[in-house]
Scaffold this motif. Structure first.
Motif, PDB file in Angstrom:
ATOM      1  N   ASP A 196      27.836  27.221 169.555  1.00  0.00           N
ATOM      2  CA  ASP A 196      26.917  28.173 168.937  1.00  0.00           C
ATOM      3  C   ASP A 196      27.659  28.901 167.814  1.00  0.00           C
ATOM      4  O   ASP A 196      28.776  28.511 167.442  1.00  0.00           O
ATOM      5  N   LYS A 197      27.059  29.958 167.295  1.00  0.00           N
ATOM      6  CA  LYS A 197      27.622  30.645 166.128  1.00  0.00           C
ATOM      7  C   LYS A 197      28.991  31.257 166.415  1.00  0.00           C
ATOM      8  O   LYS A 197      29.759  31.547 165.481  1.00  0.00           O
ATOM      9  N   SER A 198      29.346  31.411 167.694  1.00  0.00           N
ATOM     10  CA  SER A 198      30.651  31.987 168.016  1.00  0.00           C
ATOM     11  C   SER A 198      31.783  31.110 167.489  1.00  0.00           C
ATOM     12  O   SER A 198      32.850  31.603 167.125  1.00  0.00           O
ATOM     13  N   LEU A 199      31.550  29.792 167.422  1.00  0.00           N
ATOM     14  CA  LEU A 199      32.577  28.891 166.888  1.00  0.00           C
ATOM     15  C   LEU A 199      32.809  29.182 165.399  1.00  0.00           C
ATOM     16  O   LEU A 199      33.949  29.269 164.948  1.00  0.00           O
ATOM     17  N   TYR A 200      31.716  29.348 164.677  1.00  0.00           N
ATOM     18  CA  TYR A 200      31.812  29.706 163.260  1.00  0.00           C
ATOM     19  C   TYR A 200      32.523  31.045 163.098  1.00  0.00           C
ATOM     20  O   TYR A 200      33.378  31.206 162.213  1.00  0.00           O
ATOM     21  N   ASP A 201      32.189  32.006 163.945  1.00  0.00           N
ATOM     22  CA  ASP A 201      32.816  33.332 163.864  1.00  0.00           C
ATOM     23  C   ASP A 201      34.328  33.239 164.080  1.00  0.00           C
ATOM     24  O   ASP A 201      35.112  33.901 163.384  1.00  0.00           O
ATOM     25  N   GLU A 202      34.744  32.397 165.032  1.00  0.00           N
ATOM     26  CA  GLU A 202      36.176  32.244 165.301  1.00  0.00           C
ATOM     27  C   GLU A 202      36.878  31.523 164.153  1.00  0.00           C
ATOM     28  O   GLU A 202      38.032  31.824 163.828  1.00  0.00           O
ATOM     29  N   LEU A 203      36.171  30.594 163.531  1.00  0.00           N
ATOM     30  CA  LEU A 203      36.731  29.891 162.378  1.00  0.00           C
ATOM     31  C   LEU A 203      36.921  30.877 161.215  1.00  0.00           C
ATOM     32  O   LEU A 203      37.948  30.846 160.519  1.00  0.00           O
ATOM     33  N   THR A 204      35.958  31.757 161.038  1.00  0.00           N
ATOM     34  CA  THR A 204      36.076  32.793 160.008  1.00  0.00           C
ATOM     35  C   THR A 204      37.266  33.702 160.304  1.00  0.00           C
ATOM     36  O   THR A 204      38.047  34.046 159.405  1.00  0.00           O
ATOM     37  N   GLU A 205      37.417  34.086 161.564  1.00  0.00           N
ATOM     38  CA  GLU A 205      38.529  34.944 161.975  1.00  0.00           C
ATOM     39  C   GLU A 205      39.874  34.263 161.710  1.00  0.00           C
ATOM     40  O   GLU A 205      40.875  34.925 161.427  1.00  0.00           O
ATOM     41  N   ALA A 206      39.870  32.922 161.746  1.00  0.00           N
ATOM     42  CA  ALA A 206      41.097  32.154 161.497  1.00  0.00           C
ATOM     43  C   ALA A 206      41.389  31.978 160.013  1.00  0.00           C
ATOM     44  O   ALA A 206      42.367  31.310 159.645  1.00  0.00           O
ATOM     45  N   GLY A 207      40.527  32.558 159.144  1.00  0.00           N
ATOM     46  CA  GLY A 207      40.813  32.525 157.714  1.00  0.00           C
ATOM     47  C   GLY A 207      40.071  31.468 156.928  1.00  0.00           C
ATOM     48  O   GLY A 207      40.459  31.140 155.803  1.00  0.00           O
ATOM     49  N   VAL A 208      38.978  30.946 157.490  1.00  0.00           N
ATOM     50  CA  VAL A 208      38.184  29.930 156.795  1.00  0.00           C
ATOM     51  C   VAL A 208      36.834  30.538 156.407  1.00  0.00           C
ATOM     52  O   VAL A 208      36.098  31.031 157.256  1.00  0.00           O
ATOM     53  N   ILE A 209      36.522  30.509 155.118  1.00  0.00           N
ATOM     54  CA  ILE A 209      35.223  30.977 154.643  1.00  0.00           C
ATOM     55  C   ILE A 209      34.328  29.755 154.463  1.00  0.00           C
ATOM     56  O   ILE A 209      34.515  28.956 153.541  1.00  0.00           O
ATOM     57  N   SER A 210      33.396  29.596 155.393  1.00  0.00           N
ATOM     58  CA  SER A 210      32.441  28.495 155.339  1.00  0.00           C
ATOM     59  C   SER A 210      31.043  29.094 155.418  1.00  0.00           C
ATOM     60  O   SER A 210      30.834  30.235 154.999  1.00  0.00           O
ATOM     61  N   ASP A 211      30.101  28.377 155.967  1.00  0.00           N
ATOM     62  CA  ASP A 211      28.722  28.814 155.892  1.00  0.00           C
ATOM     63  C   ASP A 211      27.980  28.361 157.150  1.00  0.00           C
ATOM     64  O   ASP A 211      28.054  27.181 157.513  1.00  0.00           O
ATOM     65  N   TRP A 212      27.296  29.260 157.825  1.00  0.00           N
ATOM     66  CA  TRP A 212      26.539  28.924 159.035  1.00  0.00           C
ATOM     67  C   TRP A 212      25.057  28.858 158.708  1.00  0.00           C
ATOM     68  O   TRP A 212      24.517  29.714 158.011  1.00  0.00           O
ATOM     69  N   ARG A 213      24.387  27.808 159.201  1.00  0.00           N
ATOM     70  CA  ARG A 213      22.940  27.701 159.059  1.00  0.00           C
ATOM     71  C   ARG A 213      22.336  27.391 160.428  1.00  0.00           C
ATOM     72  O   ARG A 213      22.751  26.446 161.105  1.00  0.00           O
ATOM     73  N   GLU A 214      21.374  28.221 160.805  1.00  0.00           N
ATOM     74  CA  GLU A 214      20.695  28.029 162.085  1.00  0.00           C
ATOM     75  C   GLU A 214      19.979  26.674 162.109  1.00  0.00           C
ATOM     76  O   GLU A 214      19.484  26.221 161.078  1.00  0.00           O
ATOM     77  N   PRO A 215      19.920  26.007 163.290  1.00  0.00           N
ATOM     78  CA  PRO A 215      20.400  26.530 164.566  1.00  0.00           C
ATOM     79  C   PRO A 215      21.857  26.203 164.912  1.00  0.00           C
ATOM     80  O   PRO A 215      22.446  26.882 165.719  1.00  0.00           O
ATOM     81  N   ASP A 216      22.455  25.190 164.276  1.00  0.00           N
ATOM     82  CA  ASP A 216      23.767  24.754 164.803  1.00  0.00           C
ATOM     83  C   ASP A 216      24.637  24.033 163.779  1.00  0.00           C
ATOM     84  O   ASP A 216      25.390  23.121 164.117  1.00  0.00           O
ATOM     85  N   VAL A 217      24.554  24.439 162.512  1.00  0.00           N
ATOM     86  CA  VAL A 217      25.282  23.698 161.476  1.00  0.00           C
ATOM     87  C   VAL A 217      26.255  24.615 160.727  1.00  0.00           C
ATOM     88  O   VAL A 217      25.904  25.734 160.350  1.00  0.00           O
TER      89      VAL A 217
END
Length: 434
Positions: free
Chosen positions: A383-404
């Protein structure tokens, strides 16, 4: 079993950080990264910025270009319209030739003006001509929301039901990508009811890059007008708009064209419409004959070509930022950028395959001809928590609902090392979650 061309290309890549650094040394465009401001973390380290599909980074030259206009405004006041270093009256013309090269058009076919959805509405004023029998609009089912909202409002404006009048090109059950056979079937069954086909040239969610020429020829065969929203295509893929035959296209400049948040958009109108003064359009004084524009009392005389869709005098500060970026595009050339883009995105795909299909699904087409630099990752059971952790690790990417998670290595400023470090951090985040 014979390997696909893409599988053969992926086999040319290698693992390891040393390989990524070596590719950056060999890359003739690598020095352009130094011409951009790279966002940093709290410790002052470069973030891994892979979000140019949402907002491009700022060229370091942008401030100089904008400051020139601020100085001319301060020193010249209204006289800057004619006496500025880059006079303001014809300022949009300074962007025309470079823009035409980026989108594959003739100069007479392009203009920089307004913002994307405003331009889309202006294009539909001219090219959506509903009749009692032919009034429907076809879009892809997962079009960017503003496109869907815009075409629905056009249907309502003309007195039609916005659900009944909208035809959706949908992926098949269990699939994300659209098939041309299904579009052909829709046209076979409903072609005589459709007034306009309006497709997002590169789908924002999947990253699928559509065959403009094929869609345009199909639409024209059935008597439809055809247009494309190239927000995710301009500066990213070979749009080849003139040769596609499309009636119109619109785009923004703040994604791959690095012009700043909310900056102006652009329009393409095919040259076969350039001299049609009877084509319905909304008009303003900047679409009026330049020679008589300031006589004020002359009857309206439309400018030929895309300039004839302008409404108002150009916002110079925004255009200065666009010019800064376009000068860089003009220097490099869109084909060299696309060539590097395919290598970078191919390398990303190669590294992601190591994570296993049971962990990561890339829903973007494998064929490099059917995508730009963006890969859309579906992480299984995440879920979005994976994206949040990736952001916390220094990666600026992009989340789009529901799972991308959307990842876009942009050739002007991203490196092979960026791609390597992204996947390395993604692996670690996945390991921690498991």
């Amino acid at each position: 079993m014979l390997r696909t061309e893409n599988q053969r290309k992926l086999s040319n890549y290698k693992h390891g950080l040393d390989y990524a650094k070596e590719q950056d040394k060999l890359d003739e465009l690598s020095h352009y990264r130094q011409q951009f401001h790279i966002p940093k973390d709290k410790q002052g380290n470069d973030l891994i910025y892979l979000c140019g599909n949402s907002l491009g980074l700022q060229p370091k030259s942008t401030k100089t270009y904008i400051n020139q206009e601020l100085e001319d405004w301060a020193n010249l006041g209204v006289e800057g319209h004619t006496d500025a270093k880059h006079p303001w009256l014809p300022y949009h013309e300074f962007l025309t030739e470079a823009t035409a090269k980026v989108v594959g058009a003739k100069p007479i076919e392009v203009v920089t003006m307004n913002t994307l959805t405003t331009n889309l509405h202006l294009m539909m004023v001219s090219f959506y001509k509903p009749t009692k029998k032919r009034y429907k609009i076809l879009i892809e089912s997962d079009a960017f929301p503003s496109d869907k909202f815009a075409v629905e409002s056009q249907l309502r404006h003309h007195g039609y039901d916005d659900k009944e009048g909208l035809i959706l090109w949908k992926p098949r059950e269990g699939e994300e990508l659209l098939r041309y056979e299904d579009l052909e079937s829709i046209m076979q069954n409903h072609g005589d009811e459709i007034a306009l086909i309006m497709i997002g040239g590169v789908n924002y969610y999947t990253g699928q890059f559509f065959d403009f020429k094929r869609i345009t020829e199909l639409g024209h065969k059935h008597g439809c007008k055809v247009g494309f929203d190239c927000a995710h295509g301009a500066g990213n893929v070979d749009l080849d708009l003139h040769n596609s035959g499309a009636d119109f296209a619109v785009w923004c400049t703040y994604k791959y064209m690095n012009s700043g948040p909310g900056s102006l958009g652009g329009c393409f109108i095919h040259e076969r419409h350039a001299h049609d003064k009877n084509l319905n359009r909304f008009t303003g004084w900047w679409s009026h004959n330049k020679q008589t524009r300031f006589k004020m009392r002359d009857e309206f005389d439309v400018i030929p070509g895309a300039e004839g869709w302008q409404l108002s005098n150009p916002p110079i500060l925004s255009m200065a930022a666009i010019r800064a970026s376009l000068d860089m595009f003009n220097e490099v050339g869109i084909q060299k950028l696309i060539q590097k883009s395919k290598k970078l995105t191919g390398y990303l795909e190669f590294l992601l395959k190591d994570l296993g299909a049971d962990t990561i699904r890339v829903i973007t087409p494998e064929d490099p001809k059917q995508r730009g630099c963006q890969l859309s990752l579906q992480v299984i059971n995440a879920d979005k928590s994976l994206y949040d952790e990736l952001t916390e690790a220094g990666v600026i990417s992009d989340w789009r609902e529901p799972d991308v998670i959307r990842i876009a290595p942009v050739p002007l400023y991203n490196s092979f090392e960026d791609v390597y470090l992204l996947v390395d951090k993604l692996k670690k985040v996945l390991e921690n979650k498991s």
